[in-house]
Scaffold this motif. Structure first.
Motif, PDB file in Angstrom:
ATOM      1  N   ARG A 120       0.868  -1.180   0.000  1.00  0.00           N
ATOM      2  CA  ARG A 120       0.000   0.000   0.000  1.00  0.00           C
ATOM      3  C   ARG A 120       0.904   1.229   0.000  1.00  0.00           C
ATOM      4  N   VAL A 121       0.799   2.004  -1.047  1.00  0.00           N
ATOM      5  CA  VAL A 121       1.673   3.162  -1.240  1.00  0.00           C
ATOM      6  C   VAL A 121       0.839   4.423  -1.051  1.00  0.00           C
ATOM      7  N   PRO A 122       1.323   5.400  -0.269  1.00  0.00           N
ATOM      8  CA  PRO A 122       0.560   6.642  -0.116  1.00  0.00           C
ATOM      9  C   PRO A 122       0.570   7.466  -1.397  1.00  0.00           C
ATOM     10  N   SER A 180       1.160  10.447  -1.661  1.00  0.00           N
ATOM     11  CA  SER A 180       2.282  11.381  -1.621  1.00  0.00           C
ATOM     12  C   SER A 180       3.533  10.842  -2.315  1.00  0.00           C
ATOM     13  N   SER A 181       3.623   9.519  -2.483  1.00  0.00           N
ATOM     14  CA  SER A 181       4.770   8.930  -3.197  1.00  0.00           C
ATOM     15  C   SER A 181       4.273   7.898  -4.210  1.00  0.00           C
ATOM     16  N   TRP A 182       3.233   8.236  -4.945  1.00  0.00           N
ATOM     17  CA  TRP A 182       2.531   7.265  -5.779  1.00  0.00           C
ATOM     18  C   TRP A 182       3.406   6.657  -6.878  1.00  0.00           C
ATOM     19  N   THR A 183       4.389   7.405  -7.367  1.00  0.00           N
ATOM     20  CA  THR A 183       5.211   6.851  -8.452  1.00  0.00           C
ATOM     21  C   THR A 183       6.017   5.631  -8.004  1.00  0.00           C
ATOM     22  N   ASP A 184       6.233   5.487  -6.679  1.00  0.00           N
ATOM     23  CA  ASP A 184       6.926   4.299  -6.176  1.00  0.00           C
ATOM     24  C   ASP A 184       6.151   3.023  -6.494  1.00  0.00           C
ATOM     25  N   ALA A 185       4.850   3.155  -6.648  1.00  0.00           N
ATOM     26  CA  ALA A 185       4.011   1.978  -6.902  1.00  0.00           C
ATOM     27  C   ALA A 185       4.227   1.406  -8.296  1.00  0.00           C
ATOM     28  N   LYS A 206      -0.575  -7.543  -5.985  1.00  0.00           N
ATOM     29  CA  LYS A 206      -1.330  -6.331  -6.293  1.00  0.00           C
ATOM     30  C   LYS A 206      -0.842  -5.194  -5.398  1.00  0.00           C
ATOM     31  N   VAL A 207      -0.480  -4.094  -6.039  1.00  0.00           N
ATOM     32  CA  VAL A 207      -0.069  -2.876  -5.340  1.00  0.00           C
ATOM     33  C   VAL A 207      -1.213  -1.877  -5.434  1.00  0.00           C
ATOM     34  N   VAL A 208      -1.541  -1.222  -4.324  1.00  0.00           N
ATOM     35  CA  VAL A 208      -2.598  -0.212  -4.327  1.00  0.00           C
ATOM     36  C   VAL A 208      -2.044   1.092  -3.778  1.00  0.00           C
ATOM     37  N   ILE A 209      -2.703   2.175  -4.147  1.00  0.00           N
ATOM     38  CA  ILE A 209      -2.323   3.505  -3.686  1.00  0.00           C
ATOM     39  C   ILE A 209      -3.448   4.043  -2.805  1.00  0.00           C
ATOM     40  N   ASP A 210      -3.084   4.505  -1.628  1.00  0.00           N
ATOM     41  CA  ASP A 210      -4.034   5.073  -0.677  1.00  0.00           C
ATOM     42  C   ASP A 210      -4.165   6.563  -0.974  1.00  0.00           C
TER      43      ASP A 210
END
Length: 347
Positions: free
Chosen positions: A322-324, A326-331, A340-344
């Motif tokens: 789970r990626v915030p 604020s740093s979504w490109t890390d996902a 599965k990677v998700v963005i909060d």
């Protein structure tokens, strides 16, 4: 509000943008974005220039796998404040073609459809978004944040729907299925296969990590070598797009077999295949091969039902990071054991 925005093909311009809060048009839902899922298409948009920004804009809000909570809902919409909803990705073309006019925009015949976060429509990677109720799907509140798996599940729900329609040509129900690929699509395809009571086999190249355990805990069988699969499957759900594997499975089905292709190769790699042998096997065995992309409203609803019937503990294990926001490109950078990677969108 904050949103993940991109210029397709220019990863250096991917950023968090401050955008005005959207205002719902008459009849629309206003939704608080909770999570978005990340898939290979998102990376292709950012890095390879796939997709098109909305007309008149120089940037696009990214992401098409959504989950949100309704903030405003017209009384006639069928939704209520607090409902968990998923937004449909594809929208019918403006003419429209016959399939789109019939509500089957996933079968658009002229290619003039639009897609949230992909083709000429902003996506769901924002803290607020709006959606017409006819393009929203309510998910079981008991699923909670696992509802973010609805869109990928809809893709394989459509694949299984194709199996049902093609399989009606013969009075014999399938018993065995081979799912190639143990990513999110493959695992969700296997989930639906086990819910149907089938003997499910899953093939993936990894030998260790979480994937074999996820497959076994469904009651399915995991393989990392196609030659070791002990059955000729009645159904193959192909989720890798690996060209050599696609052609390899075509000659390995049972008689009257059905192969559904859902994976995109994403390359121009050339391979050598035994075309004559594959052709003969397919003709003599009545094999059907069909491509399947995107999903219609019925498939979203089938996906929501399948997820509601699944073990939530198993579904939770599919979400590996789970990626915030604020740093979504890390996902976009996959870790070795990611499923599965998700963005909060709240962080």
């Amino acid at each position: 509000m904050r949103a993940a925005t991109v210029v397709p093909g220019k990863p250096e311009l991917a950023e968090i943008s401050e955008l005005p809060d959207p205002v719902a048009a008459q009849g629309e839902l206003l939704v608080a974005g909770l999570l978005v899922g990340v898939c290979a298409t998102d990376s292709e948009i950012v890095h390879d220039g796939f997709g098109r920004v909305p007309p008149g804009q120089d940037r696009m809000v990214l992401f098409h796998e959504s989950l949100g909570r309704v903030l405003e809902a017209p009384p006639e919409s069928g939704f209520a404040i607090g409902d968990h909803v998923v937004g449909v990705v594809r929208r019918p073309d403006p003419r429209p073609c016959e399939p789109c006019a019939d509500g089957q925009w996933d079968f658009c015949a002229n290619g003039e459809y639009t897609e949230r976060g992909i083709t000429e429509l902003d996506g769901y990677g924002a803290q607020r978004w709006t959606v017409p109720p006819e393009f929203a799907v309510r998910v079981d509140s008991g699923l909670g944040e696992l509802g973010v798996l609805t869109e990928p599940a809809s893709v394989v729900a459509k694949a299984w729907g194709q199996v049902d329609r093609i399989g009606a040509r013969v009075e014999a129900a399938p018993r065995t299925v081979l799912v190639t690929g143990a990513g999110p699509l493959g695992l969700l395809a296997a989930l639906i296969g086990t819910q149907r009571g089938l003997d499910v086999h899953v093939l993936d190249r990894v030998r260790a990590g979480r994937k074999p355990g996820l497959v076994r805990d469904l009651g399915a069988t995991y393989h990392h070598d196609l030659d070791a699969v002990p059955v000729r499957p009645d159904v193959v759900i192909e989720c890798t797009g690996a060209a050599d594997l696609v052609f390899d499975v075509l000659g390995r089905t049972a008689r009257n077999g059905i192969v559904v292709l859902t994976g995109i190769s994403g390359s121009e790699e050339e391979i050598s295949v035994p075309g004559a042998a594959i052709n003969d096997a397919m003709v003599l065995h009545n094999t059907v091969v069909v491509g399947s992309v995107n999903a219609g409203m019925a498939h979203y609803r089938e996906a929501a039902k399948a997820l509601s019937a699944a073990d939530p503990g198993w579904l939770e294990r599919l979400i590996t990071r789970r990626v915030p926001l604020s740093s979504w490109t890390d996902a976009l950078t996959r870790a070795e054991d990611d499923v599965k990677v998700v963005i909060d969108l709240r962080r």
